[in-house]
Design an enzyme around this catalytic site. Sequence first.
Site, PDB file in Angstrom:
ATOM      1  N   ARG A  22       0.807  -1.230   0.000  1.00  0.00           N
ATOM      2  CA  ARG A  22       0.000   0.000   0.000  1.00  0.00           C
ATOM      3  C   ARG A  22       0.835   1.273   0.000  1.00  0.00           C
ATOM      4  O   ARG A  22       0.549   2.203  -0.756  1.00  0.00           O
ATOM      5  CB  ARG A  22      -0.954   0.018   1.202  1.00  0.00           C
ATOM      6  N   THR A  23       1.831   1.337   0.867  1.00  0.00           N
ATOM      7  CA  THR A  23       2.608   2.581   0.960  1.00  0.00           C
ATOM      8  C   THR A  23       3.305   2.838  -0.372  1.00  0.00           C
ATOM      9  O   THR A  23       3.258   3.951  -0.908  1.00  0.00           O
ATOM     10  CB  THR A  23       3.624   2.499   2.117  1.00  0.00           C
ATOM     11  N   ARG A  41      11.514   3.626   2.583  1.00  0.00           N
ATOM     12  CA  ARG A  41      11.148   2.705   3.667  1.00  0.00           C
ATOM     13  C   ARG A  41      12.392   1.906   4.008  1.00  0.00           C
ATOM     14  O   ARG A  41      13.070   1.384   3.107  1.00  0.00           O
ATOM     15  CB  ARG A  41      10.014   1.777   3.232  1.00  0.00           C
ATOM     16  N   HIS A  43       5.867   5.916  11.195  1.00  0.00           N
ATOM     17  CA  HIS A  43       5.300   5.833   9.854  1.00  0.00           C
ATOM     18  C   HIS A  43       4.401   7.065   9.697  1.00  0.00           C
ATOM     19  O   HIS A  43       3.173   6.959   9.689  1.00  0.00           O
ATOM     20  CB  HIS A  43       4.503   4.527   9.738  1.00  0.00           C
ATOM     21  N   LYS A  83      28.035  -4.417  -4.708  1.00  0.00           N
ATOM     22  CA  LYS A  83      29.463  -4.236  -5.008  1.00  0.00           C
ATOM     23  C   LYS A  83      30.186  -3.585  -3.836  1.00  0.00           C
ATOM     24  O   LYS A  83      31.313  -3.141  -3.962  1.00  0.00           O
ATOM     25  CB  LYS A  83      29.628  -3.354  -6.252  1.00  0.00           C
TER      26      LYS A  83
HETATM   27  C1  NCD Z   1       1.996  -0.987   8.043  1.00  0.00           C
HETATM   28  C2  NCD Z   1       3.495  -0.834   8.115  1.00  0.00           C
HETATM   29  O1  NCD Z   1       4.205  -1.111   7.142  1.00  0.00           O
HETATM   30  O2  NCD Z   1       3.948  -0.420   9.165  1.00  0.00           O
HETATM   31  N1  NCD Z   1       1.495  -1.163   6.758  1.00  0.00           N
HETATM   32  C3  NCD Z   1       1.307  -0.089   5.935  1.00  0.00           C
HETATM   33  O3  NCD Z   1       2.183   0.724   5.720  1.00  0.00           O
HETATM   34  N2  NCD Z   1       0.087   0.078   5.398  1.00  0.00           N
HETATM   35  C4  NCD Z   1       1.469  -1.953   9.019  1.00  0.00           C
HETATM   36  C5  NCD Z   1       2.040  -3.339   9.093  1.00  0.00           C
HETATM   37  O4  NCD Z   1       2.917  -3.743   8.348  1.00  0.00           O
HETATM   38  O5  NCD Z   1       1.547  -4.055   9.968  1.00  0.00           O
END
Ligand code: NCD
Length: 366
Positions: A82-83, A132, A165, A111
């Site tokens: 999703r993100t 991320r 997040h 490398k």
């Molecule tokens: C969450 C995350 O990655 O922290 N998911 C997300 O970004 N929608 C929640 C999770 O992984 O449980």
Amino acid sequence: MDIRPEDPTQLPTQRRVRLLTQNDRLFHVILAQQFDRDLIDQLCRIAEMIRIIADARAGAKFLNTILSHKRAMLYFAQPSTRTFLSFSAACQVLGMPHNDVRDARTSSEVKGETEDDTIRTLSQYFDLIIMRHPGEGFAEHMAHMLNGMRRNIPLINGGSGKDQHPTQALLDVYTLYRCFAESLVKRIRPEPDSNLFEGKTIAFVGDLKRGRTVRSLAYLLARYGGMRLLFVAPDELQISGDILEHLERNEIEHELMDDLPKIVGDCDAVYMTRLQDEHDADGESKKIDLSRFALTKDMSHLFKPDLAILHPLPRRGELDTALDSDPRAKYFDQMRNGMWMRSALIAYIFGVDAVILDHYYSYYNF
Ligand code: NCD
């Protein structure tokens, strides 16, 4: 990581926030503590406007020109559906070409290139990095490093280890905002100073210790106040002391609990989360009895008629799929809201939010 002269994550929060700001505007988005109530409200309004503008072909075309001169890099060193997709869609909404690295094994890191050098490299080709990473302070360190470069570009944290997040928290507030405003028929322009969270009871359920989304959301909700927060988790997975201290300092009413069926009837919103067992050392959390921390269809007779059920997803067994068709299930709306909120945030970072506002007020403000 390179050896670092100063660790920005150890500085007082206010200084950390200042280091992420430029010309009184957010530049890097790393921490939920960077957002005050005015800014969250403003982003919710921009998100709502983008949603409305994008609905018509002419509006979508207008939005598509806004950032067509910028390029984004989605650097995702941890799994994401999703993100990643909503940031990618947000870039598309704003006409911003983007590229991604989702697996460091395809980059020069194999490398022996350091992650720092990878980020330095990205900063030469792109105008925005969305990242991320499993390391808690990594994105913040990288923002700090970029600040020291001749060409500095904004960095958005799309999830940093167990820590934060912030963009998920923004879309969660936007979702709650829409749910609570829906019943009040106040969308884009809630009365100035009205607090939609006043008097609401919001429960967070599941692995609150290691779930980064709840941590960031608690920081954002503390900017509003007036609500009651319930943290519903087994002892081993209960929310950490730093968040509780923050809530206490901000005089937010909160309680720790361990039985969802007992309190679900009091709630205006329930925020479910999954077990974060990828952080286990040895599968220890799998032994915890989570039966009192699941939301099921057979509990729905207890729900308030306008309860909002949220989940950042992915889900495991804690959220019954039989609830998906219940109008109180908001977790699919949450995903879509994320696309609009992330569009709003990117527009804000590049200072084109005013262009969107002008467009909205010229064409849609009846
Ligand atoms: C969450 C995350 O990655 O922290 N998911 C997300 O970004 N929608 C929640 C999770 O992984 O449980």
